[in-house]
Design a protein around this motif. Structure first.
Motif: not given
Length: 362
Positions: A14-16, A38-41, A61-68
């Motif tokens: 999660g985020v602190d 963080y949620s499980d997803a 860059a990549s789609p998975v990195i951009a989404a994260a």
């Protein structure tokens, strides 16, 4: 000034978010803290991005990195907004946010480290100036880029006398020696990271709550010896590592409980090795990070080091907040051109400031 620090560690839990009042030197006053799980997803998405990043030969860059990256920026924005609401402080009163982002790969041996998160977008969304990308300048100058918390550990523990060791038990563990003249620090090895990975694969849970699973198991010395037979432990400090530099593979074939016990013992053994590598033996061991809540891990550390680990709360600190507070503190130092990394902490040739500034258009 008032400053917010944000931290999302390699445990991906999660985020602190922490709000402090600091001058970036001696003055530190904690005001508020908030943790957002963080949620499980989200956990799964970030784990996937980390796995992908470790296959790259450099950040790209990549789609998975951009989404994260979008996920990290959105969750951190929410954390800031909720923290301000909780503290009753308007955004206009906060001078800066220290935004660590999420480490997806740490490869100082290859000349790079990679923390995702959009500092400019965070500044725009919150209306607060942001300092992000704390590690890259250090790595570019030949440093390890980690650990960075030692300068904050020194601000917190400098008045305790010395020598005192501050041990952070996150996904990876690091130790800071305070009160011995020069500031000394380095990563010691995995802390909760391997245990978490084992427990998740063996039971489906994210971590070994209270060390209960490890407490029910037996340590396998042969597996422990295999884990300790890693060149990292023979390297001189300063040194740092990526969570993925170690794996649970040597424990394959053990029961869930025995694997948890053995990997917990591994963390304790690496802390003992690290204390032996310090130039002066500390007289106290102060523990922050999630691992301080694992009495089995702390008991094993005490047995192997001969020091009784003292949870951060025993000194009036918030052990969950130390890392987030540290990045708020370092953001103020960055604004003032003060160093955040040092020859004795990251191996950088000279004390060096760091961070990339993103101005908010209020």
């Amino acid at each position: 000034m008032l400053a917010i620090g944000l931290m999302s560690g390699t445990s991906l839990d999660g985020v602190d978010a922490a709000l402090i009042d600091t001058d970036g030197v001696e003055r530190v006053r904690a005001i508020a803290f908030r943790g957002e799980d963080y949620s499980d997803a989200a956990h799964t998405e970030l784990a996937g991005a980390t796995a992908a990043a470790l296959t790259y030969d450099r950040p790209r860059a990549s789609p998975v990195i951009a989404a994260a990256t979008d996920l990290i920026t959105r969750t951190h924005t929410i954390a800031v907004q909720e923290l301000l609401r909780q503290a009753g402080v308007p955004a206009r009163d906060v001078g800066v946010i220290g935004f660590h982002g999420q480490t997806v790969a740490h490869r100082p041996d290859r000349g790079w480290t990679w923390q995702i998160g959009d500092g400019a977008a965070l500044a725009a969304a919150t209306g607060i100036d942001v300092v992000a990308d704390f590690r890259s300048a250090d790595v570019a100058a030949g440093g390890q880029g980690a650990p960075l918390l030692p300068v904050y550990h020194q601000a917190l523990a400098g008045g305790l006398g010395g020598p005192v060791a501050v041990l952070n038990l996150g996904g990876v563990a690091n130790v800071t020696l305070v009160g011995a003249g020069a500031l000394i620090a380095f990563d010691t090895g995995p802390a909760n990271g391997l245990v978490d990975s084992w427990v998740e694969q063996a039971t489906g849970r994210r971590f070994d709550e209270g060390g209960a699973l490890a407490a029910s198991g037996q340590v396998h010395p042969d597996v422990l010896d295999t884990l300790l037979d890693h060149p990292f432990f023979d390297q001189p400090a300063p040194k740092s590592l990526d969570r993925a530099d170690f794996t649970i593979q040597p424990a394959r074939g053990l029961s869930a409980a025995d694997g948890a016990a053995t990997l917990t013992a591994f963390t304790a053994a690496t802390v003992a090795i690290a204390l032996d590598q310090l130039p002066i033996r500390p007289t106290r061991l102060i523990v922050a990070g999630g691992g301080r809540r694992n009495p089995v891990m702390l008991g094993m550390i005490a047995e192997r080091t001969g020091l009784a680990p003292e949870p951060a709360e025993a000194l009036g600190w918030n052990g969950d907040a130390v890392e987030a507070e540290g990045f708020a503190y370092m953001a103020v130092r960055s604004l003032n051109g003060l160093p955040i990394s040092f020859p004795g902490t990251t191996g950088v040739p000279r004390p060096l400031t760091g961070g990339t500034f993103h101005r908010a258009h209020r």
